[in-house]
Design an enzyme around this catalytic site. Structure first.
Site, PDB file in Angstrom:
ATOM      1  N   SER A 227      28.496  10.005  56.441  1.00  0.00           N
ATOM      2  CA  SER A 227      29.570  11.005  56.334  1.00  0.00           C
ATOM      3  C   SER A 227      30.575  10.557  55.271  1.00  0.00           C
ATOM      4  CB  SER A 227      30.247  11.202  57.691  1.00  0.00           C
ATOM      5  OG  SER A 227      31.105  12.326  57.651  1.00  0.00           O
ATOM      6  N   ASN A 228      31.773  11.080  55.293  1.00  0.00           N
ATOM      7  CA  ASN A 228      32.804  10.700  54.317  1.00  0.00           C
ATOM      8  C   ASN A 228      34.180  10.750  54.987  1.00  0.00           C
ATOM      9  OD1 ASN A 228      33.879  13.491  54.008  1.00  0.00           O
ATOM     10  ND2 ASN A 228      31.802  13.844  53.258  1.00  0.00           N
ATOM     11  N   HIS A 229      35.215  10.473  54.194  1.00  0.00           N
ATOM     12  CA  HIS A 229      36.563  10.309  54.766  1.00  0.00           C
ATOM     13  C   HIS A 229      37.326  11.616  54.986  1.00  0.00           C
ATOM     14  CE1 HIS A 229      36.448   6.014  54.512  1.00  0.00           C
ATOM     15  NE2 HIS A 229      36.135   6.048  53.228  1.00  0.00           N
ATOM     16  N   ALA A 294      33.984  18.780  52.538  1.00  0.00           N
ATOM     17  CA  ALA A 294      33.413  17.650  51.796  1.00  0.00           C
ATOM     18  C   ALA A 294      32.005  17.456  52.342  1.00  0.00           C
ATOM     19  CB  ALA A 294      34.259  16.409  52.007  1.00  0.00           C
TER      20      ALA A 294
END
Ligand code: C5P
Length: 419
Positions: A227-229, A294
């Site tokens: 995943s991402n932030h 995102a």
């Protein structure tokens, strides 16, 4: 239109610089002692990057020199319709009235209010008011008894019936030494009222926004994911602001820890593939789509059905591209729909963003600048540039994400297909 009650609320939600940037404001000044406040008013408007043209009645010049206002506004001050040294066209009042975003008369004397109510056009200011196609706001300032006189009140009613906004004067000490209602509000309050008049209250009424927000999670096995932030803060701010601006909103959201916004259809998904499917289903109903999610660009090619055991020193997980949700939406976009993407670049940002507009068939792209402190992931603030497919460029200075959301949506609103 009475604006006193609304202006405080709106003033807080949208910073002046965003709301007044590039607005062309005609400032009419008449012969009241409160004319001295006009200098500060011009200064505040210019600070907010508005273009200001001052129109003074001949009597106003007894209270404040045209030189002061011309210097502050960086523009020649007009007073009479026919100026002595003028040899060119005499239709300036018509051109000004057509091209302005707002005519604000502050202070407005009983005399000028009477002239406006009855169509007199004996000065550049009154002639321009008669020719104006833009909204007009009048800020009366005079002695209490003059203000309360039925003649003035009737004239103000006539102005309201023309659709003019009237900023009510304040109660307090007057130049005559009397105490009463008649003081021109302080310049900052006049600017807040200007912002309120210039801002349509529900510019997204009849629009349906399809919005993606938050990160996606791409499973490796039943316990791990890529995943991402992304926290979803920017996307959720857009969702709530769009609803406040009158739009119906469908939010397709990845996993975030934010509360579900009220009055919005929320579709919760986990992976890019699920987000893609939800968008494909909902896109036909939308009048515009904003992709603020995102999305993970790669996902494990195979999702292990059981937790991967720790064995060798190295583990290789084969990845495959996820669907490009926005690109797919671009393929299906109808001429009556608008598509807006987000971009987060670390170098050659604007060139890459322009390329994305063409590749994904977008109308606008909102570029986050990660190099600016306080912008991007996990921050409460943001600073963006909105690039259009026509090459247009609109900067929104550093502000809270809610304010940036309002700035983005107000920028898009005039370009949206009429519902
Ligand atoms: O190509 P890039 O990922 O930089 O494009 C960013 C924009 O495309 C964002 O609006 C993002 O929400 C959207 N996007 C998408 N699906 C992907 C990747 C990005 O909708 N798989």
């Amino acid at each position: 239109m009475r604006i006193a009650s609304l202006m405080g609320r709106f003033f807080c939600a949208c910073p002046l610089k965003i709301m007044l940037q590039d607005k062309f404001i005609l400032l009419g000044i008449t012969g009241s002692i409160a004319a001295y406040k006009a200098a500060e008013l011009v200064r505040l408007l210019k600070k907010a990057d508005a273009k200001v043209q001052v129109l003074m009645t001949p009597d106003a010049e007894r209270f404040i020199p045209a030189l002061t206002l011309g210097t502050l506004s960086e523009s020649e001050v007009y007073s009479t319709v026919f100026s002595e040294h003028e040899t060119g066209s005499w239709t300036k009042h018509i051109a000004l009235g057509i091209s302005a975003d707002l005519l604000v008369i502050a202070p407005a004397t009983a005399q000028t209010i009477a002239k406006l109510a009855h169509g007199f056009c004996d000065s550049m200011l009154t002639a321009t008011a008669l020719a104006a196609r833009c909204p007009v706001m009048v800020c009366p300032a005079m002695d209490h008894d003059m203000y309360e006189h039925p003649a003035t009140q009737n004239n103000l009613s006539i102005l309201r019936s023309y659709g003019y906004a009237v900023l009510e004067p304040e109660h307090g000490e007057l130049a005559s030494g009397l105490i009463g209602k008649g003081r021109l509000p302080e310049p900052a309050q006049v600017v807040a009222a200007i912002t309120s008049v210039l801002t349509p209250k529900q510019p997204l009424l009849g629009q349906h926004l399809l919005l993606t927000a938050g990160p996606t999670r791409e499973a490796i096995d039943p316990v791990r994911y890529i995943s991402n932030h992304s926290t979803g803060t920017m996307g959720y701010a857009i969702a709530e602001t769009a609803r406040e601006m009158g739009a119906k909103v469908t939010l397709v959201t990845g996993p975030v820890s934010l509360p579900k916004p009220n009055g919005i259809e929320v579709i919760e998904i986990t992976s890019a593939a699920e987000m893609n499917q939800a968008v494909q289903e909902k896109l036909p109903e939308a009048t515009f789509m904003v992709a603020a999610a995102a999305v993970a660009d790669y996902a494990p090619a195979v999702v292990a059905s059981q937790k991967l055991k720790k064995k060798e020193e190295e583990l290789t997980v084969a990845l495959q591209k996820t669907p490009d949700i926005l690109y797919n939406a671009g393929l299906k976009k109808r001429p009556d729909q608008m598509l807006v993407g987000f971009a987060l670049e670390t170098h050659d940002a604007e060139a890459h963003a322009q390329g994305k507009i063409a590749r994904k068939n977008l109308d606008f792209i909102v570029l986050n600048d990660l190099t600016v402190p306080g912008a991007g992931f996990g921050t409460a603030t943001n600073q963006v540039v909105i690039l259009g497919k026509d090459g247009s460029r609109h900067e929104l200075p550093l502000a809270s994400k809610k304010e940036i959301a309002a700035g983005i949506l107000h920028h898009l609103a005039p370009f949206l297909p009429k519902p």
